[in-house]
Design an enzyme around this catalytic site. Structure first.
Site, short mmCIF file in Angstrom:
data_model
loop_
_atom_site.label_atom_id
_atom_site.label_comp_id
_atom_site.label_asym_id
_atom_site.label_seq_id
_atom_site.Cartn_x
_atom_site.Cartn_y
_atom_site.Cartn_z
N LYS A 100 0.86 -1.19 0.00
CA LYS A 100 0.00 0.00 0.00
C LYS A 100 0.89 1.24 0.00
CE LYS A 100 -3.97 1.89 2.61
NZ LYS A 100 -4.84 1.68 3.80
N SER A 124 -9.86 1.63 2.75
CA SER A 124 -9.00 2.43 1.91
C SER A 124 -7.93 1.66 1.14
CB SER A 124 -8.29 3.49 2.77
OG SER A 124 -7.41 2.87 3.68
N SER A 143 -9.94 -0.81 6.95
CA SER A 143 -9.36 -0.63 5.61
C SER A 143 -8.64 -1.84 5.03
CB SER A 143 -8.39 0.54 5.61
OG SER A 143 -9.10 1.72 5.40
N1 GLN Z 1 -13.23 3.76 6.17
C1 GLN Z 1 -12.68 4.22 7.41
C2 GLN Z 1 -12.31 5.68 7.30
O1 GLN Z 1 -12.61 6.25 6.33
C3 GLN Z 1 -11.49 3.37 7.80
C4 GLN Z 1 -10.27 3.73 7.06
C5 GLN Z 1 -9.09 2.92 7.46
O2 GLN Z 1 -9.18 1.89 8.10
N2 GLN Z 1 -7.93 3.44 7.12
O3 GLN Z 1 -11.74 6.24 8.18
#
Ligand code: GLN
Length: 479
Positions: free
Chosen positions: A78, A153, A177
């Site tokens: 990532k 994400s 995410s």
């Molecule tokens: N979807 C969640 C957010 O927008 C989690 C994101 C993540 O785990 N980095 O914060």
């Protein structure tokens, strides 16, 4: 997915000299050539670096040296993990042109185990989102249906594994995410216990919640990657001082006698097919000898609210460092303050700005106790609820995501409905516990469904035992 392309089978055959890391890498690069334009999993494909890493693995094998447990395994990272000399963007314009001067600990450990890095994957900017539509560099599309999102994400990392651009990948999970995109793309994704995998070199979003973990095509591969990545790191002050996790032995144990928790007050609103898959998962575990027990988690429904105060609060502080002076992009202006403002206005996307404003507000004098302080109390209540539940159950099962992969664009104008994607994943991060998503059949439109296995702190071995059974019992049969 055939057996030949699991990370563990690749490493075994490379170590035995039956296949070369180079020929394996070339077959993955060919997949990237064929389909990346339709998927957009990567911000950067590092083919030349990968070829050099594969050649080194092959040279080791030829010289009788063991390259390690990930010998020749193509892995995608990532793009919020630091790679020395290789651009690391967090899918943000504000980091444009920045090349980290050091490697993240996970990068160092995987490389030392013989892995071959194929590229840096797309994400929601600074990991804020659930669909990889918040990337400054464009959307990542779901390999199962390219009109739909890959989740987020870590959407690029999930899609890279699902599309066979890499045998495994790494993501980060602050509120879901890793697990949510894993579910939407039909792969395995693990968020380990907070502190088991070093965060050194992971660009911080919300430091008390962030954890790195693997995406793989099967449960065994995730165990393999975690064994390599975990273990104490003095460079991360929140790293737990203990040896690496031992997970392989758990994979061959059955689930007889284990107590599987079913949350009686689980927040409603999941797709009916997803609820049906969850019921089948419970039935499969019961048939394999586990006992299903009811547990209550009354404060789970407040998790989302608490998270959307705590995570933005931490983000507003962590992202203060992008000021046009130390990293990446700068927009010139007549004086320093104006330069900060112009740089941040041009460099950050809408969602990141929204979070910085939310977080700054929640931390401001006069509102701190009412918002941030209250959220910390809810976080404590959630931990207490889990502690009570884990007196009755060894693990807990929930859906990973309430919905299957949705069409690109369907939720971009409605942040709240996007936030709801993480209703089942966020409580784990608030408690610091491990959890993983295991593919378990399909839902609407034949799209992948993931079942989430949650466990208490350092309960990874039991979590993997249950995950391995779910994989064996999954509709459509074992891989
Ligand atoms: N979807 C969640 C957010 O927008 C989690 C994101 C993540 O785990 N980095 O914060």
């Amino acid at each position: 997915m055939n057996q030949q392309s699991s990370a563990s089978s690749i490493a075994e055959s490379v170590r035995r000299g039956e296949r070369t890391a180079t020929e394996i890498l070339e077959s993955y690069l060919a997949n990237i050539d064929r389909r990346e334009k339709d998927i957009h999993a990567f911000n950067l494909v590092t083919a030349e670096q990968a070829r050099a890493m594969a050649a080194k693995v092959d040279a080791d094998v030829a010289a009788g040296r063991d390259p390690g447990p990930l010998a020749g395994v193509p892995i995608a990272l990532k793009d919020n993990m630091c790679t020395r000399g290789v651009p690391t963007t967090c899918s943000s314009r504000i980091l444009e042109g920045w090349k980290p001067p050091y490697d993240a600990t996970v990068v160092t450990r995987l490389a030392a185990a013989g892995a071959v890095f194929v590229g840096k994957t797309n994400l929601d900017e600074f990991a804020m989102g659930s669909s990889t539509e918040n990337s400054a560099f464009g959307v990542t599309y779901n390999p199962h249906d390219t009109s739909r999102v890959a989740g987020g994400s870590s959407g690029g990392s999930a899609a890279a594994v699902a599309a066979e651009f890499a045998a495994a990948s790494l993501g980060s999970d602050t509120g879901g995410s890793i697990r949510q995109p894993a579910a939407l793309c039909g792969v395995v994704g693990v968020k380990p216990t907070y502190g088991t995998v070093s965060r050194y070199g992971l660009v911080a979003f919300a430091s008390s919640l962030d954890q790195i973990g693997p995406f793989t095509t099967d449960v065994r591969d995730s165990a393999l990657l975690l064994e390599v990545m975990s273990g104490h790191d003095p460079l991360d002050s929140t790293s737990i001082p203990q040896p690496p996790l031992s997970l392989m032995p758990a994979l061959d144990q059955d689930v007889k006698g284990l107590r599987i928790g079913r949350i009686t007050d689980l927040p409603a609103g999941s797709d009916p097919e997803i609820e049906a898959r969850l019921a089948e998962a419970f039935a499969a575990l019961a048939a394999a000898g586990a006992t299903i027990v009811d547990v209550e988690l009354p404060s789970m429904k407040y998790g989302l609210t608490a998270y959307y105060l705590i995570a933005p609060a931490e983000a507003s502080s962590n992202l203060a460092r992008y000021d046009g002076v130390r990293y990446g992009r700068r927009v010139d202006a007549p004086d320093t303050n104006a330069m900060y403002g112009a740089t941040r206005a041009a460099g950050f996307g809408e969602e990141v700005k929204r979070r910085i404003m939310l977080g700054t507000y929640a931390l401001s004098a006069g509102y701190y106790d009412a918002y941030y302080g209250k959220a910390l109390k809810v976080r404590r209540l959630i931990s207490d609820d889990f502690a009570r539940a884990y007196q009755k159950a060894d693990v807990i099962l929930t859906p990973t995501s309430p919905i299957v992969a949705f069409p690109v664009g369907a939720k971009v104008d409605d942040p709240l409905s996007m936030y709801l994607c993480d209703v089942f994943t966020i409580p784990t991060n608030l408690a610091g516990h491990p959890a993983m998503s295991v593919p378990f059949g399909t839902g609407a439109e034949g799209l992948p469904v993931g079942v989430q296995v949650l466990a208490p702190t350092l309960g990874e071995a039991t979590m993997f035992r249950v995950a391995a059974q779910l994989e064996r019992s999954a509709p459509g049969g074992a891989r």
